[in-house]
Design a protein around this motif. Structure first.
Motif, PDB file in Angstrom:
ATOM      1  N   ILE A  18       0.862  -1.182   0.000  1.00 36.79           N
ATOM      2  CA  ILE A  18       0.000   0.000   0.000  1.00 36.79           C
ATOM      3  C   ILE A  18       0.901   1.235   0.000  1.00 36.79           C
ATOM      4  O   ILE A  18       1.789   1.359   0.841  1.00 36.79           O
ATOM      5  CB  ILE A  18      -0.919   0.011   1.236  1.00 36.79           C
ATOM      6  CG1 ILE A  18      -1.792  -1.239   1.249  1.00 36.79           C
ATOM      7  CG2 ILE A  18      -1.779   1.264   1.247  1.00 36.79           C
ATOM      8  CD1 ILE A  18      -2.608  -1.408   2.505  1.00 36.79           C
ATOM      9  N   PRO A  19       0.698   2.137  -0.955  1.00 33.64           N
ATOM     10  CA  PRO A  19       1.545   3.342  -1.033  1.00 33.64           C
ATOM     11  C   PRO A  19       1.437   4.215   0.219  1.00 33.64           C
ATOM     12  O   PRO A  19       0.398   4.227   0.900  1.00 33.64           O
ATOM     13  CB  PRO A  19       0.987   4.088  -2.246  1.00 33.64           C
ATOM     14  CG  PRO A  19       0.197   3.102  -3.014  1.00 33.64           C
ATOM     15  CD  PRO A  19      -0.267   2.072  -2.033  1.00 33.64           C
ATOM     16  N   ASP A  20       2.499   4.959   0.490  1.00 38.11           N
ATOM     17  CA  ASP A  20       2.551   5.812   1.682  1.00 38.11           C
ATOM     18  C   ASP A  20       1.472   6.882   1.682  1.00 38.11           C
ATOM     19  O   ASP A  20       0.905   7.195   2.725  1.00 38.11           O
ATOM     20  CB  ASP A  20       3.922   6.495   1.786  1.00 38.11           C
ATOM     21  CG  ASP A  20       5.013   5.513   2.153  1.00 38.11           C
ATOM     22  OD1 ASP A  20       4.689   4.464   2.749  1.00 38.11           O
ATOM     23  OD2 ASP A  20       6.190   5.796   1.860  1.00 38.11           O
ATOM     24  N   ASN A  21       1.175   7.445   0.492  1.00 39.67           N
ATOM     25  CA  ASN A  21       0.179   8.522   0.458  1.00 39.67           C
ATOM     26  C   ASN A  21      -1.201   8.022   0.888  1.00 39.67           C
ATOM     27  O   ASN A  21      -1.924   8.722   1.584  1.00 39.67           O
ATOM     28  CB  ASN A  21       0.120   9.195  -0.909  1.00 39.67           C
ATOM     29  CG  ASN A  21      -0.203   8.236  -2.040  1.00 39.67           C
ATOM     30  OD1 ASN A  21      -0.206   7.015  -1.863  1.00 39.67           O
ATOM     31  ND2 ASN A  21      -0.468   8.775  -3.207  1.00 39.67           N
ATOM     32  N   ILE A  22      -1.548   6.799   0.515  1.00 39.63           N
ATOM     33  CA  ILE A  22      -2.838   6.234   0.911  1.00 39.63           C
ATOM     34  C   ILE A  22      -2.858   5.963   2.408  1.00 39.63           C
ATOM     35  O   ILE A  22      -3.849   6.235   3.093  1.00 39.63           O
ATOM     36  CB  ILE A  22      -3.151   4.961   0.095  1.00 39.63           C
ATOM     37  CG1 ILE A  22      -3.391   5.334  -1.379  1.00 39.63           C
ATOM     38  CG2 ILE A  22      -4.361   4.228   0.658  1.00 39.63           C
ATOM     39  CD1 ILE A  22      -3.627   4.167  -2.299  1.00 39.63           C
ATOM     40  N   LEU A  23      -1.761   5.454   2.954  1.00 44.13           N
ATOM     41  CA  LEU A  23      -1.690   5.202   4.394  1.00 44.13           C
ATOM     42  C   LEU A  23      -1.809   6.492   5.209  1.00 44.13           C
ATOM     43  O   LEU A  23      -2.498   6.531   6.226  1.00 44.13           O
ATOM     44  CB  LEU A  23      -0.381   4.484   4.739  1.00 44.13           C
ATOM     45  CG  LEU A  23      -0.274   3.032   4.291  1.00 44.13           C
ATOM     46  CD1 LEU A  23       1.115   2.495   4.581  1.00 44.13           C
ATOM     47  CD2 LEU A  23      -1.330   2.183   4.968  1.00 44.13           C
ATOM     48  N   LYS A  24      -1.149   7.553   4.727  1.00 46.60           N
ATOM     49  CA  LYS A  24      -1.224   8.843   5.431  1.00 46.60           C
ATOM     50  C   LYS A  24      -2.657   9.365   5.465  1.00 46.60           C
ATOM     51  O   LYS A  24      -3.130   9.853   6.493  1.00 46.60           O
ATOM     52  CB  LYS A  24      -0.321   9.873   4.744  1.00 46.60           C
ATOM     53  CG  LYS A  24       1.140   9.693   5.004  1.00 46.60           C
ATOM     54  CD  LYS A  24       1.941  10.758   4.286  1.00 46.60           C
ATOM     55  CE  LYS A  24       3.428  10.506   4.373  1.00 46.60           C
ATOM     56  NZ  LYS A  24       4.198  11.482   3.590  1.00 46.60           N
ATOM     57  N   ILE A  25      -3.350   9.253   4.334  1.00 46.82           N
ATOM     58  CA  ILE A  25      -4.730   9.738   4.267  1.00 46.82           C
ATOM     59  C   ILE A  25      -5.622   8.913   5.187  1.00 46.82           C
ATOM     60  O   ILE A  25      -6.483   9.453   5.883  1.00 46.82           O
ATOM     61  CB  ILE A  25      -5.246   9.710   2.814  1.00 46.82           C
ATOM     62  CG1 ILE A  25      -4.440  10.683   1.949  1.00 46.82           C
ATOM     63  CG2 ILE A  25      -6.718  10.072   2.751  1.00 46.82           C
ATOM     64  CD1 ILE A  25      -4.663  10.526   0.469  1.00 46.82           C
ATOM     65  N   ILE A  63     -10.735  12.392  -1.194  1.00 48.85           N
ATOM     66  CA  ILE A  63      -9.305  12.380  -1.546  1.00 48.85           C
ATOM     67  C   ILE A  63      -8.783  10.950  -1.561  1.00 48.85           C
ATOM     68  O   ILE A  63      -8.063  10.545  -2.482  1.00 48.85           O
ATOM     69  CB  ILE A  63      -8.493  13.254  -0.565  1.00 48.85           C
ATOM     70  CG1 ILE A  63      -8.882  14.727  -0.722  1.00 48.85           C
ATOM     71  CG2 ILE A  63      -6.999  13.074  -0.777  1.00 48.85           C
ATOM     72  CD1 ILE A  63      -8.319  15.634   0.360  1.00 48.85           C
ATOM     73  N   LEU A  64      -9.157  10.174  -0.555  1.00 45.03           N
ATOM     74  CA  LEU A  64      -8.721   8.776  -0.476  1.00 45.03           C
ATOM     75  C   LEU A  64      -9.230   7.978  -1.668  1.00 45.03           C
ATOM     76  O   LEU A  64      -8.479   7.198  -2.265  1.00 45.03           O
ATOM     77  CB  LEU A  64      -9.204   8.148   0.830  1.00 45.03           C
ATOM     78  CG  LEU A  64      -8.815   6.690   1.077  1.00 45.03           C
ATOM     79  CD1 LEU A  64      -7.305   6.551   1.160  1.00 45.03           C
ATOM     80  CD2 LEU A  64      -9.462   6.186   2.347  1.00 45.03           C
ATOM     81  N   ALA A  65     -10.469   8.190  -2.043  1.00 45.91           N
ATOM     82  CA  ALA A  65     -11.044   7.474  -3.189  1.00 45.91           C
ATOM     83  C   ALA A  65     -10.274   7.793  -4.466  1.00 45.91           C
ATOM     84  O   ALA A  65     -10.006   6.903  -5.283  1.00 45.91           O
ATOM     85  CB  ALA A  65     -12.511   7.836  -3.343  1.00 45.91           C
ATOM     86  N   LYS A  66      -9.899   9.058  -4.617  1.00 38.77           N
ATOM     87  CA  LYS A  66      -9.147   9.476  -5.804  1.00 38.77           C
ATOM     88  C   LYS A  66      -7.773   8.789  -5.849  1.00 38.77           C
ATOM     89  O   LYS A  66      -7.352   8.283  -6.888  1.00 38.77           O
ATOM     90  CB  LYS A  66      -8.986  10.995  -5.794  1.00 38.77           C
ATOM     91  CG  LYS A  66      -8.355  11.559  -7.056  1.00 38.77           C
ATOM     92  CD  LYS A  66      -8.310  13.078  -7.013  1.00 38.77           C
ATOM     93  CE  LYS A  66      -7.198  13.516  -6.090  1.00 38.77           C
ATOM     94  NZ  LYS A  66      -6.966  14.954  -6.064  1.00 38.77           N
ATOM     95  N   HIS A  67      -7.091   8.743  -4.716  1.00 37.74           N
ATOM     96  CA  HIS A  67      -5.774   8.118  -4.659  1.00 37.74           C
ATOM     97  C   HIS A  67      -5.863   6.610  -4.914  1.00 37.74           C
ATOM     98  O   HIS A  67      -5.025   6.039  -5.611  1.00 37.74           O
ATOM     99  CB  HIS A  67      -5.112   8.380  -3.301  1.00 37.74           C
ATOM    100  CG  HIS A  67      -4.496   9.732  -3.195  1.00 37.74           C
ATOM    101  ND1 HIS A  67      -3.190   9.981  -3.508  1.00 37.74           N
ATOM    102  CD2 HIS A  67      -5.020  10.926  -2.814  1.00 37.74           C
ATOM    103  CE1 HIS A  67      -2.921  11.262  -3.322  1.00 37.74           C
ATOM    104  NE2 HIS A  67      -4.022  11.859  -2.901  1.00 37.74           N
ATOM    105  N   ILE A  68      -6.866   5.968  -4.342  1.00 36.23           N
ATOM    106  CA  ILE A  68      -7.030   4.528  -4.533  1.00 36.23           C
ATOM    107  C   ILE A  68      -7.339   4.227  -5.994  1.00 36.23           C
ATOM    108  O   ILE A  68      -6.807   3.275  -6.569  1.00 36.23           O
ATOM    109  CB  ILE A  68      -8.132   3.970  -3.599  1.00 36.23           C
ATOM    110  CG1 ILE A  68      -7.626   4.001  -2.153  1.00 36.23           C
ATOM    111  CG2 ILE A  68      -8.527   2.553  -3.989  1.00 36.23           C
ATOM    112  CD1 ILE A  68      -8.664   3.630  -1.123  1.00 36.23           C
ATOM    113  N   LYS A  69      -8.173   5.054  -6.597  1.00 35.56           N
ATOM    114  CA  LYS A  69      -8.528   4.847  -8.006  1.00 35.56           C
ATOM    115  C   LYS A  69      -7.289   4.955  -8.888  1.00 35.56           C
ATOM    116  O   LYS A  69      -7.073   4.119  -9.767  1.00 35.56           O
ATOM    117  CB  LYS A  69      -9.571   5.877  -8.428  1.00 35.56           C
ATOM    118  CG  LYS A  69     -10.089   5.678  -9.828  1.00 35.56           C
ATOM    119  CD  LYS A  69     -11.197   6.669 -10.136  1.00 35.56           C
ATOM    120  CE  LYS A  69     -11.729   6.454 -11.528  1.00 35.56           C
ATOM    121  NZ  LYS A  69     -12.797   7.410 -11.861  1.00 35.56           N
TER     122      LYS A  69
END
Length: 62
Positions: free
Chosen positions: A5-12, A32-38
């Motif tokens: 899991i990428p760091d940006n998703i974990l931070k969010i 924001i999380l949905a956008k990053h996951i997509k």
């Protein structure tokens, strides 16, 4: 293969855990999380498609 899991998703996700459900910030960070996951899943799909194409090209060469 282990999924990382990428760091940006974990931070969010960590930030989202601090907010009350249905608050303004919670809704904002959910979007924001949905956008990053997509975007992450799209990158994974593209990588998988590229691998399939390379495999087919290698098989056709043989």
């Amino acid at each position: 293969m282990k999924e990382i899991i990428p760091d940006n998703i974990l931070k969010i996700q960590k930030k989202l855990a601090n907010f009350e459900k249905d608050s303004r910030n919670y809704k904002k960070y959910t979007k924001i999380l949905a956008k990053h996951i997509k975007s992450h899943t799209m990158q994974q799909r593209v990588k998988a498609h590229i691998k399939v194409i390379e495999t087919i090209q290698n098989l056709n060469k043989k």
